[in-house]
Scaffold this motif. Sequence first.
Motif, mmCIF file in Angstrom:
data_model
loop_
_atom_site.group_PDB
_atom_site.id
_atom_site.type_symbol
_atom_site.label_atom_id
_atom_site.label_comp_id
_atom_site.label_asym_id
_atom_site.label_seq_id
_atom_site.Cartn_x
_atom_site.Cartn_y
_atom_site.Cartn_z
ATOM 1 N N ALA A 56 64.843 10.489 59.360
ATOM 2 C CA ALA A 56 64.838 10.223 57.928
ATOM 3 C C ALA A 56 64.564 8.757 57.643
ATOM 4 O O ALA A 56 64.723 7.892 58.525
ATOM 5 C CB ALA A 56 66.190 10.616 57.348
ATOM 6 N N GLY A 57 64.151 8.467 56.420
ATOM 7 C CA GLY A 57 64.090 7.089 55.949
ATOM 8 C C GLY A 57 65.506 6.578 55.713
ATOM 9 O O GLY A 57 66.486 7.266 55.986
ATOM 10 N N HIS A 58 65.606 5.360 55.165
ATOM 11 C CA HIS A 58 66.913 4.686 55.161
ATOM 12 C C HIS A 58 66.920 3.527 54.189
ATOM 13 O O HIS A 58 65.865 2.955 53.885
ATOM 14 C CB HIS A 58 67.213 4.173 56.575
ATOM 15 N N GLY A 59 68.115 3.127 53.762
ATOM 16 C CA GLY A 59 68.259 1.844 53.095
ATOM 17 C C GLY A 59 67.976 0.740 54.100
ATOM 18 O O GLY A 59 68.034 0.956 55.317
ATOM 19 N N ILE A 60 67.668 -0.456 53.587
ATOM 20 C CA ILE A 60 67.322 -1.583 54.463
ATOM 21 C C ILE A 60 67.753 -2.885 53.798
ATOM 22 O O ILE A 60 67.757 -2.979 52.573
ATOM 23 C CB ILE A 60 65.802 -1.544 54.776
ATOM 24 N N GLY A 61 68.129 -3.863 54.616
ATOM 25 C CA GLY A 61 68.582 -5.144 54.074
ATOM 26 C C GLY A 61 68.864 -6.087 55.220
ATOM 27 O O GLY A 61 67.995 -6.336 56.047
ATOM 28 N N ARG A 62 70.100 -6.578 55.306
ATOM 29 C CA ARG A 62 70.482 -7.402 56.458
ATOM 30 C C ARG A 62 70.472 -6.570 57.733
ATOM 31 O O ARG A 62 70.357 -7.103 58.832
ATOM 32 C CB ARG A 62 71.866 -8.024 56.232
ATOM 33 N N HIS A 63 70.637 -5.261 57.587
ATOM 34 C CA HIS A 63 70.510 -4.327 58.708
ATOM 35 C C HIS A 63 69.254 -3.478 58.528
ATOM 36 O O HIS A 63 68.875 -3.170 57.398
ATOM 37 C CB HIS A 63 71.740 -3.426 58.805
ATOM 38 N N LEU A 64 68.652 -3.104 59.678
ATOM 39 C CA LEU A 64 67.444 -2.265 59.617
ATOM 40 C C LEU A 64 67.764 -0.896 59.024
ATOM 41 O O LEU A 64 66.971 -0.354 58.258
ATOM 42 C CB LEU A 64 66.863 -2.114 61.035
ATOM 43 N N GLU A 93 70.701 7.646 53.628
ATOM 44 C CA GLU A 93 69.698 8.311 54.444
ATOM 45 C C GLU A 93 68.730 9.025 53.502
ATOM 46 O O GLU A 93 69.163 9.579 52.492
ATOM 47 C CB GLU A 93 70.411 9.325 55.344
ATOM 48 N N LEU A 94 67.428 8.979 53.842
ATOM 49 C CA LEU A 94 66.402 9.570 52.966
ATOM 50 C C LEU A 94 65.622 10.641 53.712
ATOM 51 O O LEU A 94 64.566 10.363 54.298
ATOM 52 C CB LEU A 94 65.421 8.487 52.501
ATOM 53 N N PRO A 95 66.094 11.886 53.690
ATOM 54 C CA PRO A 95 65.394 12.957 54.407
ATOM 55 C C PRO A 95 64.017 13.235 53.792
ATOM 56 O O PRO A 95 63.748 12.837 52.657
ATOM 57 C CB PRO A 95 66.298 14.183 54.220
ATOM 58 N N CYS A 96 63.166 13.919 54.544
ATOM 59 C CA CYS A 96 61.836 14.305 54.041
ATOM 60 C C CYS A 96 61.877 15.654 53.336
ATOM 61 O O CYS A 96 60.838 16.258 53.076
ATOM 62 C CB CYS A 96 60.833 14.358 55.188
ATOM 63 N N PHE A 97 63.080 16.159 53.044
ATOM 64 C CA PHE A 97 63.199 17.435 52.326
ATOM 65 C C PHE A 97 64.459 17.355 51.471
ATOM 66 O O PHE A 97 65.402 16.634 51.820
ATOM 67 C CB PHE A 97 63.312 18.619 53.299
ATOM 68 N N GLY A 98 64.483 18.064 50.363
ATOM 69 C CA GLY A 98 65.684 18.017 49.530
ATOM 70 C C GLY A 98 65.466 18.637 48.172
ATOM 71 O O GLY A 98 64.402 19.187 47.885
ATOM 72 N N THR A 99 66.511 18.538 47.352
ATOM 73 C CA THR A 99 66.535 19.185 46.047
ATOM 74 C C THR A 99 66.581 18.114 44.956
ATOM 75 O O THR A 99 67.417 17.213 45.025
ATOM 76 C CB THR A 99 67.797 20.070 45.941
ATOM 77 N N PRO A 100 65.704 18.215 43.936
ATOM 78 C CA PRO A 100 65.734 17.241 42.845
ATOM 79 C C PRO A 100 67.127 17.146 42.216
ATOM 80 O O PRO A 100 67.850 18.153 42.166
ATOM 81 C CB PRO A 100 64.726 17.793 41.832
ATOM 82 N N VAL A 159 68.584 10.505 45.497
ATOM 83 C CA VAL A 159 67.892 10.640 46.781
ATOM 84 C C VAL A 159 67.086 11.946 46.825
ATOM 85 O O VAL A 159 65.960 11.976 47.328
ATOM 86 C CB VAL A 159 68.910 10.563 47.948
ATOM 87 N N GLY A 160 67.629 13.013 46.272
ATOM 88 C CA GLY A 160 66.930 14.306 46.274
ATOM 89 C C GLY A 160 65.604 14.274 45.533
ATOM 90 O O GLY A 160 64.700 15.056 45.837
ATOM 91 N N ASP A 161 65.476 13.387 44.556
ATOM 92 C CA ASP A 161 64.208 13.290 43.821
ATOM 93 C C ASP A 161 63.112 12.718 44.722
ATOM 94 O O ASP A 161 61.956 13.136 44.648
ATOM 95 C CB ASP A 161 64.388 12.415 42.571
ATOM 96 N N ILE A 162 63.478 11.756 45.555
ATOM 97 C CA ILE A 162 62.530 11.190 46.521
ATOM 98 C C ILE A 162 62.206 12.236 47.590
ATOM 99 O O ILE A 162 61.050 12.536 47.874
ATOM 100 C CB ILE A 162 63.128 9.919 47.178
ATOM 101 N N ALA A 163 63.261 12.802 48.161
ATOM 102 C CA ALA A 163 63.125 13.740 49.284
ATOM 103 C C ALA A 163 62.305 14.972 48.895
ATOM 104 O O ALA A 163 61.460 15.440 49.667
ATOM 105 C CB ALA A 163 64.507 14.149 49.771
ATOM 106 N N SER A 164 62.541 15.488 47.699
ATOM 107 C CA SER A 164 61.839 16.720 47.307
ATOM 108 C C SER A 164 60.354 16.461 47.097
ATOM 109 O O SER A 164 59.532 17.350 47.325
ATOM 110 C CB SER A 164 62.468 17.332 46.068
ATOM 111 N N GLN A 165 59.982 15.245 46.682
ATOM 112 C CA GLN A 165 58.548 14.926 46.564
ATOM 113 C C GLN A 165 57.887 14.933 47.935
ATOM 114 O O GLN A 165 56.771 15.450 48.096
ATOM 115 C CB GLN A 165 58.351 13.549 45.907
ATOM 116 N N ILE A 168 61.230 4.077 52.731
ATOM 117 C CA ILE A 168 60.899 5.493 52.510
ATOM 118 C C ILE A 168 59.873 5.907 53.549
ATOM 119 O O ILE A 168 58.854 5.241 53.725
ATOM 120 C CB ILE A 168 60.372 5.710 51.076
ATOM 121 N N GLU A 169 60.167 6.984 54.284
ATOM 122 C CA GLU A 169 59.331 7.423 55.404
ATOM 123 C C GLU A 169 58.814 8.838 55.143
ATOM 124 O O GLU A 169 59.611 9.745 54.916
ATOM 125 C CB GLU A 169 60.147 7.403 56.711
ATOM 126 N N ALA A 170 57.495 8.999 55.196
ATOM 127 C CA ALA A 170 56.884 10.330 55.100
ATOM 128 C C ALA A 170 56.412 10.729 56.490
ATOM 129 O O ALA A 170 55.544 10.063 57.060
ATOM 130 C CB ALA A 170 55.715 10.298 54.135
#
Length: 261
Positions: free
Chosen positions: A174-182, A187-194, A151-157, A208-210
């Motif tokens: 933050a962004g999020h996983g998605i499937g049968r539930h929204l 959780e996919l934050p917009c900041f993070g560490t690779p 997740v940190g690789d996505i977030a840090s970009q 994925i939400e920017a």
Amino acid sequence: MHKLTIKNQREIERMRQSGKAAAHVLHRIAEAIQPGISTAELEQVAKEATAAVNAIPSFLNYRIPEHPPYPARICVSRNDVVIHGIPNKHEKLHTGDIIGVDTAVKLGGYHGDNAFTFPVGDVSPQAQRLLDITKASLYAAIAQAKPGNRVGDIASQLQTVAESAGFSVIQNYAGHGIGRHLHEKPELPCFGTPERGTRLRTGMVLAIEAMVNAGGAEVECLEDGWTIATTDSSLSAFFEHTVAVLSDGPEILTESPIWIS
Ligand code: MF3
Ligand code: CO
């Protein structure tokens, strides 16, 4: 937030269909955007487009903690509004505005979620740069959505691309996983560490939400209990794709002509 789920091939195929439906609705809205149209009219376009693909709107009456049920099918976030703006017949689009539109639908039991921020007519070079950088940050993040990464690789970009341009990323949403539930984990934050955070596996599907502010990172919730705006009134942009993590790399499930420029 619901638990993390891994989708098999059959489920991924269904999510291709729900992603396509969500992209269709956003594409129809894109075609309607012009100076003078109200955000309530955009909601009406979403209603018709969602029905046309036999899908169910994911946001209508959706509940998240500490908010009243969401009253519409789309979120419309104009200029200094970051996310979750509610369509309103008194809110009209003007030349020079930027308007974020977020919409998700459920089809065949699975959700697809996407968002795009559109320029209304000619916009200032600063506004256009915010749109370009935020969209680029989303694509840089999507490129990291492959098995073995974290997740940190996505977030840090998301963070690096926005901050290198002098902008700031949203901390509280933050962004999020998605499937049968929204909203599923992770959780996919917009900041993070690779190389930190949950490891990505084949069969995960991620929304994925920017979310990027031209000024400071601070945001506040308005009196309607939903609308999130920048505290310093600076412009804000929001782009989102639903992406499957597959063995041969990321597959964007919500692609449509609006993204090709
Ligand atoms: N795409 C946003 C999200 O996934 C929009 C949620 S609006 C709500 O958080 F109405 F569904 F809450
Ligand atoms: Co989302």
